[in-house]
Design a protein around this motif. Structure first.
Motif: not given
Length: 344
Positions: A159-160, A236, A254, A257, A259, A261, A286, A288
């Protein structure tokens, strides 16, 4: 010796068993700590398609080498054992994607696990460098928590999570607590912890000190996160709970951009959720997954604990003997603890 053995869903017994004998490339260890998790409770209640009973349970394992044969491990060496065992040979493993090895096996599933006084570490674990030396300065109980921390590390890497991020962790169990602490270690600006169970939320928040603890039972989580982030949302969102509602709600939390998880898996008979794909498209979100950990993640987790970057000792709220393992499962199922460890 005493062991905790799975026979069938709902049928887990504390039994006497002979001490195992080392053969071939296996290593015999004396288990000092094997911590419990929600997966143990699921196995107890529902079984698992990989388990061939009777099977000794337990996969968060730390102990002391008794007999290493000619493997290079010596009696008295303090070791932590990986839970998920990749084959090391398939295309995914050769590409460094050991967490998604299609031939993966597991301690406590394919091999007898750590809810026992002694256990064998299979040669397959050593073949993928999955028997790790415990660093000086940390105890066996802390080392046993390296396995779930390794899974958390895998999830946050995918998830950076990084410097300056606002992070929402949904679920205040032991995994949620580890996510809060690891996010801070990775440089997150703020971390918000969410749970429906106020008592568990308060118990966890008292230890890991999130920037805000949000009880979804009496607070609009989306509204509260928007207020805390000046309307922007989180960078995130980690769903550290096996909840369809949490996964669906994550999208509304969110920032652009961001992420997401999906850390907690859903029941196999009801895994579908509703997603606004336009939201994903236009806000460039994103999504993941996160599936366990690799041997390297386990080594990194031990280092994080040993360095003090991710403290875990205070998350261990209960220590019980192996004869009280069924009590441990009940405590975990009721959400009455953060981390429960078994000391055979």
């Amino acid at each position: 010796m005493k062991v905790v053995r799975f026979h069938a869903p709902g049928d887990v017994r504390i039994e006497d068993a002979p001490e195992p004998t080392r053969t071939g490339g296996d290593v015999l260890i004396r288990v000092h700590n094997c911590s419990t998790c929600g997966t143990d409770v699921k196995i107890f209640k529902f079984g698992h398609h990989h388990i061939r009973p009777p099977r000794v349970m337990g996969h968060e394992i730390a102990g002391e080498v008794v007999d290493g044969g000619d493997t290079g491990w010596r009696p008295g060496d303090r070791v932590q054992v990986i839970a998920a065992i990749p084959c090391g040979q398939c295309g995914e493993c050769r590409r460094g994607r050991m967490t998604v090895c299609p031939n993966q096996e597991s301690m406590g599933y394919h091999y007898d696990g750590g809810f026992a006084e002694f256990m064998l570490v299979p040669a397959k674990v050593l073949a993928v460098d999955g028997l790790n030396r415990i660093p000086d300065g940390i105890g066996y109980a802390e080392a046993s928590v390296a396995e779930p921390l390794a899974c958390v590390l895998n999830g946050q890497t995918l998830a950076r999570v990084g410097e300056g991020d606002d992070v929402v962790v949904m679920g205040a169990g032991p995994i949620g607590c580890l996510h809060v602490r690891l996010a801070r270690a990775k440089g997150a600006a703020r971390v918000f912890l969410v749970d429906l169970n106020r008592e568990r939320l308060e118990m966890s928040a008292d230890r890991v000190r999130p920037d805000a603890a949000i009880c979804g039972a009496d607070t609009d989580v989306v509204d509260e996160v928007r207020k805390l982030t000046d309307g922007r949302g989180a960078d995130v969102v980690i769903t550290a709970a096996a909840s369809k509602a949490a996964q669906e709600q994550a999208f509304a939390l969110c920032a652009r951009q961001a992420r997401i998880s999906f850390f907690g898996g859903l029941p196999k008979d009801d895994p579908a959720i509703r997603v606004d794909s336009n939201l994903v498209h236009y806000q460039e979100l994103t999504i993941v997954g996160a599936n366990g950990s690799s041997p390297a993640h386990n080594r990194q987790a031990l280092d994080l604990i040993a360095s003090g970057a991710v403290p875990v000792a205070d998350l261990i709220t209960h220590r019980l003997p192996v004869t009280a393992a069924l009590d441990a499962f009940d405590i975990v199922a009721r959400g009455a603890a953060i981390k429960v460890t078994i000391e055979p």
